[in-house]
Design an enzyme around this catalytic site. Structure first.
Site, PDB file in Angstrom:
ATOM      1  N   ASP A  85      -1.284  -1.900  -3.964  1.00 58.91           N
ATOM      2  CA  ASP A  85      -3.002  -1.809  -3.068  1.00 58.91           C
ATOM      3  C   ASP A  85      -3.064   0.200  -3.331  1.00 58.91           C
ATOM      4  O   ASP A  85      -2.266   0.835  -3.686  1.00 58.91           O
ATOM      5  CB  ASP A  85      -2.823  -2.581  -1.715  1.00 58.91           C
ATOM      6  CG  ASP A  85      -4.237  -2.553  -1.200  1.00 58.91           C
ATOM      7  OD1 ASP A  85      -4.926  -2.802  -2.223  1.00 58.91           O
ATOM      8  OD2 ASP A  85      -3.696  -2.817   0.123  1.00 58.91           O
ATOM      9  N   HIS A  86      -4.182  -0.509  -2.618  1.00 57.81           N
ATOM     10  CA  HIS A  86      -4.638   1.450  -2.806  1.00 57.81           C
ATOM     11  C   HIS A  86      -4.082   2.611  -2.644  1.00 57.81           C
ATOM     12  O   HIS A  86      -3.215   2.897  -1.609  1.00 57.81           O
ATOM     13  CB  HIS A  86      -5.497   1.794  -1.188  1.00 57.81           C
ATOM     14  CG  HIS A  86      -6.852   0.564  -0.941  1.00 57.81           C
ATOM     15  ND1 HIS A  86      -7.918   1.331  -1.387  1.00 57.81           N
ATOM     16  CD2 HIS A  86      -6.800  -0.622  -0.897  1.00 57.81           C
ATOM     17  CE1 HIS A  86      -9.108  -0.258  -1.042  1.00 57.81           C
ATOM     18  NE2 HIS A  86      -8.180  -0.892  -0.585  1.00 57.81           N
ATOM     19  N   GLU A 126      -8.246   3.036   5.366  1.00 60.16           N
ATOM     20  CA  GLU A 126      -7.341   1.826   5.152  1.00 60.16           C
ATOM     21  C   GLU A 126      -6.365   3.306   4.616  1.00 60.16           C
ATOM     22  O   GLU A 126      -6.457   3.693   3.766  1.00 60.16           O
ATOM     23  CB  GLU A 126      -6.703   1.676   4.301  1.00 60.16           C
ATOM     24  CG  GLU A 126      -5.738   0.082   3.551  1.00 60.16           C
ATOM     25  CD  GLU A 126      -5.846  -0.804   3.151  1.00 60.16           C
ATOM     26  OE1 GLU A 126      -5.290  -1.031   2.544  1.00 60.16           O
ATOM     27  OE2 GLU A 126      -7.127  -1.537   3.371  1.00 60.16           O
ATOM     28  N   GLU A 150     -10.630   1.028  -7.928  1.00 60.05           N
ATOM     29  CA  GLU A 150     -11.776   0.430  -6.946  1.00 60.05           C
ATOM     30  C   GLU A 150     -13.268   1.659  -7.720  1.00 60.05           C
ATOM     31  O   GLU A 150     -13.375   2.509  -7.643  1.00 60.05           O
ATOM     32  CB  GLU A 150     -12.205   0.723  -6.064  1.00 60.05           C
ATOM     33  CG  GLU A 150     -13.144   0.514  -4.620  1.00 60.05           C
ATOM     34  CD  GLU A 150     -12.613   0.092  -3.421  1.00 60.05           C
ATOM     35  OE1 GLU A 150     -12.876   0.679  -2.429  1.00 60.05           O
ATOM     36  OE2 GLU A 150     -10.566   0.123  -3.281  1.00 60.05           O
ATOM     37  N   ASN A 160      -7.801  -8.733  -0.393  1.00 60.04           N
ATOM     38  CA  ASN A 160      -7.083  -9.021   0.235  1.00 60.04           C
ATOM     39  C   ASN A 160      -7.186  -8.928   1.362  1.00 60.04           C
ATOM     40  O   ASN A 160      -8.038  -9.496   2.114  1.00 60.04           O
ATOM     41  CB  ASN A 160      -7.169  -7.353   0.086  1.00 60.04           C
ATOM     42  CG  ASN A 160      -7.046  -6.373  -1.556  1.00 60.04           C
ATOM     43  OD1 ASN A 160      -6.630  -7.621  -2.441  1.00 60.04           O
ATOM     44  ND2 ASN A 160      -7.032  -5.485  -1.156  1.00 60.04           N
ATOM     45  N   HIS A 162     -12.796  -6.850  -1.334  1.00 57.52           N
ATOM     46  CA  HIS A 162     -11.545  -6.054  -0.334  1.00 57.52           C
ATOM     47  C   HIS A 162     -12.332  -5.879   1.291  1.00 57.52           C
ATOM     48  O   HIS A 162     -13.555  -6.189   0.981  1.00 57.52           O
ATOM     49  CB  HIS A 162     -11.898  -4.390  -0.675  1.00 57.52           C
ATOM     50  CG  HIS A 162     -10.718  -3.839  -1.656  1.00 57.52           C
ATOM     51  ND1 HIS A 162      -9.505  -2.904  -1.648  1.00 57.52           N
ATOM     52  CD2 HIS A 162     -10.562  -4.513  -2.702  1.00 57.52           C
ATOM     53  CE1 HIS A 162      -8.610  -3.199  -2.561  1.00 57.52           C
ATOM     54  NE2 HIS A 162      -9.446  -3.745  -3.262  1.00 57.52           N
ATOM     55  N   HIS A 196     -13.017  -1.975   5.824  1.00 54.65           N
ATOM     56  CA  HIS A 196     -11.379  -2.040   5.690  1.00 54.65           C
ATOM     57  C   HIS A 196     -12.164  -2.267   7.526  1.00 54.65           C
ATOM     58  O   HIS A 196     -12.290  -1.766   8.316  1.00 54.65           O
ATOM     59  CB  HIS A 196     -10.564  -1.579   5.421  1.00 54.65           C
ATOM     60  CG  HIS A 196     -10.683  -1.382   4.032  1.00 54.65           C
ATOM     61  ND1 HIS A 196     -10.589  -0.205   3.396  1.00 54.65           N
ATOM     62  CD2 HIS A 196     -10.387  -2.345   2.984  1.00 54.65           C
ATOM     63  CE1 HIS A 196     -10.216  -0.556   1.899  1.00 54.65           C
ATOM     64  NE2 HIS A 196      -9.875  -1.593   1.264  1.00 54.65           N
ATOM     65  N   SER A 213       1.002  -1.281   0.257  1.00 53.97           N
ATOM     66  CA  SER A 213      -0.086  -0.091   0.090  1.00 53.97           C
ATOM     67  C   SER A 213       1.182   1.371   0.083  1.00 53.97           C
ATOM     68  O   SER A 213       1.801   1.394   1.087  1.00 53.97           O
ATOM     69  CB  SER A 213      -0.448   0.192   0.714  1.00 53.97           C
ATOM     70  OG  SER A 213      -0.121   0.149   2.651  1.00 53.97           O
TER      71      SER A 213
END
Length: 340
Positions: free
Chosen positions: A95-96, A169, A161, A271, A249, A212, A53
């Site tokens: 990631d994100h 997150e 997304e 994830n 997610h 999350h 991330s």
């Protein structure tokens, strides 16, 4: 085996979709958590995905500069070397990444891979995530179009997304409410903007109540059956069955039934971060409590080097996290599915 080539990664995803299983995507923040993930996949005889991330990359970049790109590149290069010792295929993913961090993270990383591909090499990462869930869908998809074209040129898969995942997150947070459910119209607009493979391959993180972090059963209402509605709605309009490769997610605390429904409806990547963080930290805490007078120089004593040596408690942490990764492979049906 080495880090997966673009062709092997595509085969991994195709096999998962056809076989109705998914790969755990394990967030890592150090070389040690990387080894734990690799070990867990190897012990499960499952290929897998390791991801970093923006916060993880910043941590990897060191607290002096906190540079996300150098942190991600350093761990990726390390992974390309050590993964060869594990008998599974591993894809590297970021990631994100929200809009305000694209220029400091995903865009430079894509450029690095495009340069590598131009030299006849494989990309550094196999996929990157664009998290536009905080933007309007129009803006989200406009940026996704740009990134998908860049990713295609670099032989990389993009993850998008399109609607929010609840919780928080790396500083991106969304309330837990009705906006956590992607609509068929959202999915159709995504297919219109990004195509269904002809403009480049992408993974779709659709929302079906995901959150999350840590939550107890009953606090969140997951509707994984919604993924089937999205697929059927898009298939009816575009004439392509099973049009999306879905990502799950915010899966911590999900029931076995919810996971099974998600897999049956097209999820190929799930994830995992919260659970593996706890699995890594739990034995460290246990070791420190049990060896308090050894890890600290209490009352002027010298302590016990064997107990405060990071290798002593680090091995326990690696084994515990690896065990959790292996368990995740079982939950997601990927155990024993590695490409020979």
């Amino acid at each position: 085996m080495p880090i997966a080539t673009p062709e092997v990664y595509a085969e991994m995803l195709d096999r998962a979709k056809a076989g109705k299983f998914a790969y755990p995507a394990i967030n890592v923040t150090s070389t040690q958590t990387l080894h734990a993930a690799l070990r867990g996949f190897a012990e499960a005889e499952s290929d897998g995905i390791v991801q970093i991330s923006t916060g993880g990359a910043e941590f990897l970049g060191g607290q002096y500069k906190k540079d996300m790109v150098s942190g991600a590149v350093a761990l990726a290069e390390f992974a390309h070397i050590v993964a060869e010792k594990y008998p599974v295929n591993i894809a590297l993913h970021t990631d994100h990444c929200p809009k305000d961090k694209l220029d400091g993270y995903v865009r430079p990383l894509i450029a690095i891979s495009e340069e590598r591909v131009g030299k006849g090499q494989n990309p550094l990462f196999q996929s990157h995530m664009w998290d536009g869930s905080a933007e309007t869908l129009d803006d989200n998809l406009r940026i996704a179009q740009e990134l998908l074209e860049k990713a295609r040129k670099a032989n990389i898969i993009l993850e998008v997304e399109i609607t929010p995942t609840g919780g928080e997150e790396d500083g991106v947070s969304h309330e837990i409410n009705d906006s956590l459910y992607t609509t068929v119209d959202d999915a159709i607009r995504t297919a219109e903007a990004l195509g269904l493979g002809e403009k480049g391959r992408y993974l779709l993180a659709a929302s079906f109540g995901n959150v999350h972090g840590v939550y107890k059963p009953g606090n969140v209402v997951l509707r994984p059956e919604l993924l089937k509605e999205l697929s059927e709605g898009v298939a009816a309009k575009f004439g392509k069955a099973s049009p999306f490769d879905f990502v799950f997610h915010g899966g911590s605390g999900s029931t076995a039934e919810e996971i099974a429904t998600a897999l049956d409806n097209g999820v190929v990547k799930m994830n995992l971060d919260t659970d593996t963080q706890y699995a890594f930290t739990r034995p460290i805490a246990d070791h420190m409590f049990r060896n308090y007078d050894g890890v600290l120089k209490v009352d002027g004593e010298v302590g016990n080097k064997k107990t405060y040596d990071p290798r002593t408690w680090g091995k326990l942490a690696e084994a515990s996290m690896a065990e959790r990764v292996t368990a995740a492979c079982g939950h997601l049906r990927s155990t024993g599915t590695k490409i020979k």
